[in-house]
Design a protein around this motif. Structure first.
Motif, PDB file in Angstrom:
ATOM      1  N   GLU A   1      30.473 -36.461  59.631  1.00  0.00           N
ATOM      2  CA  GLU A   1      31.235 -35.353  60.191  1.00  0.00           C
ATOM      3  C   GLU A   1      32.744 -35.570  60.072  1.00  0.00           C
ATOM      4  O   GLU A   1      33.518 -34.624  60.211  1.00  0.00           O
TER       5      GLU A   1
ATOM      6  N   ARG B   1      38.590 -24.979  64.581  1.00  0.00           N
ATOM      7  CA  ARG B   1      39.712 -25.124  63.654  1.00  0.00           C
ATOM      8  C   ARG B   1      41.030 -25.323  64.399  1.00  0.00           C
ATOM      9  O   ARG B   1      41.847 -26.172  64.020  1.00  0.00           O
TER      10      ARG B   1
ATOM     11  N   GLY C   1      34.600 -36.528  57.553  1.00  0.00           N
ATOM     12  CA  GLY C   1      35.263 -36.228  56.292  1.00  0.00           C
ATOM     13  C   GLY C   1      35.582 -37.482  55.491  1.00  0.00           C
ATOM     14  O   GLY C   1      35.220 -38.596  55.849  1.00  0.00           O
TER      15      GLY C   1
ATOM     16  N   GLU D   1      37.798 -30.595  62.037  1.00  0.00           N
ATOM     17  CA  GLU D   1      37.047 -29.378  62.331  1.00  0.00           C
ATOM     18  C   GLU D   1      35.542 -29.656  62.273  1.00  0.00           C
ATOM     19  O   GLU D   1      34.772 -29.147  63.096  1.00  0.00           O
ATOM     20  N   GLN D   2      35.122 -30.467  61.313  1.00  0.00           N
ATOM     21  CA  GLN D   2      33.712 -30.842  61.234  1.00  0.00           C
ATOM     22  C   GLN D   2      33.281 -31.597  62.486  1.00  0.00           C
ATOM     23  O   GLN D   2      32.164 -31.411  62.991  1.00  0.00           O
TER      24      GLN D   2
ATOM     25  N   ALA E   1      40.324 -30.385  58.066  1.00  0.00           N
ATOM     26  CA  ALA E   1      38.933 -30.029  57.761  1.00  0.00           C
ATOM     27  C   ALA E   1      37.971 -31.069  58.329  1.00  0.00           C
ATOM     28  O   ALA E   1      36.899 -30.723  58.850  1.00  0.00           O
ATOM     29  N   GLY E   2      38.336 -32.347  58.238  1.00  0.00           N
ATOM     30  CA  GLY E   2      37.489 -33.402  58.785  1.00  0.00           C
ATOM     31  C   GLY E   2      37.360 -33.301  60.298  1.00  0.00           C
ATOM     32  O   GLY E   2      36.258 -33.422  60.853  1.00  0.00           O
TER      33      GLY E   2
ATOM     34  N   ASP F   1      32.875 -29.117  65.219  1.00  0.00           N
ATOM     35  CA  ASP F   1      31.643 -28.366  64.965  1.00  0.00           C
ATOM     36  C   ASP F   1      30.424 -29.174  65.409  1.00  0.00           C
ATOM     37  O   ASP F   1      29.460 -28.623  65.957  1.00  0.00           O
ATOM     38  N   HIS F   2      30.466 -30.484  65.168  1.00  0.00           N
ATOM     39  CA  HIS F   2      29.387 -31.374  65.604  1.00  0.00           C
ATOM     40  C   HIS F   2      29.266 -31.344  67.130  1.00  0.00           C
ATOM     41  O   HIS F   2      28.160 -31.210  67.682  1.00  0.00           O
TER      42      HIS F   2
ATOM     43  N   GLU G   1      25.299 -38.996  63.326  1.00  0.00           N
ATOM     44  CA  GLU G   1      25.884 -37.877  62.591  1.00  0.00           C
ATOM     45  C   GLU G   1      27.378 -38.038  62.368  1.00  0.00           C
ATOM     46  O   GLU G   1      27.945 -37.386  61.487  1.00  0.00           O
TER      47      GLU G   1
END
Length: 205
Positions: A74, A178, A76, A91-92, A88-89, A95-96, A70
């Motif tokens: 994730e 974030r 970005g 943060e992904q 943002a990348g 989140d993962h 994954e």
């Protein structure tokens, strides 16, 4: 090496085995967990465990491969991107980790599997090297010069990633993904002294 068991029953058994491993690592540490422990906790016999996995290390390897698959998506976009896009990348990524937080906390924690941590560090270096190579290949095409990635810097970046993830998990994900992303990007961009607002003296003349 793991052996694939098909169908809904196979998927359910593998899920029970994985859940049993995580619970046992949390309770007694990976080093003390045996196949017999896992089988008893999963309410299966040892023969059923061996139908799917050669040993507990094969089980961890399968988990590693699944979560790592994954990661590229994730992280970005690659290339020279803006700070908001970098945040943002990251943060992904957090989140993962959040989606798999119990698994990561167990295997990366003090009582986890050192080989899982080492493999994850190696994978972070590989991903960083690939992403950096994409940028530098583009730059080299403009300048006509090859610009190989710096290995030491990649190790620093991997350790920053693992350190941030481990701290977040140890503190029960007390900060939003974030905010963690912003902190990592700030540290990576400004460096240790800049992120801590420490003055750096100019070199003596």
């Amino acid at each position: 090496m793991s052996h694939q068991g098909g169908g809904l029953q196979g998927a359910r058994t593998r899920r029970l085995i994985r859940q049993a491993l995580i619970e046992l690592v949390e309770e007694k540490g990976f080093g003390d967990v045996t196949v017999g422990d896992i089988a008893r906790r999963a309410l299966i016999n040892r023969a059923t465990f061996y139908r799917y996995y050669q040993d507990k290390y094969a089980l961890v390897e399968e988990i590693f491969q699944e979560v790592i698959s994954e990661l590229p998506a994730e992280l970005g976009p690659t290339g020279r991107i803006s700070v908001p896009d970098r945040i943002a990348g990251w943060e992904q990524l957090f989140d993962h980790v959040d989606r798999h937080h119990r698994l990561y906390a167990a295997l990366l924690g003090r009582r986890g599997d050192p080989s899982f941590t080492a493999r994850l560090r190696e994978r972070c270096v590989e991903l960083a090297r690939d992403r950096l190579r994409n940028v530098r290949d583009h730059d080299a095409s403009d300048t006509g010069q090859e610009m190989p990635p710096g290995e030491l810097e990649l190790v620093f970046a991997a350790n920053l990633t693992l350190g941030a993830i481990t701290w977040w998990l140890e503190h029960h994900r007390s900060l939003p993904a974030r905010q963690m992303a912003e902190a990592v990007v700030r540290f990576a961009t400004q460096g240790y002294f800049g992120a801590l607002s420490l003055d750096v003296l100019p070199p003596r003349s």
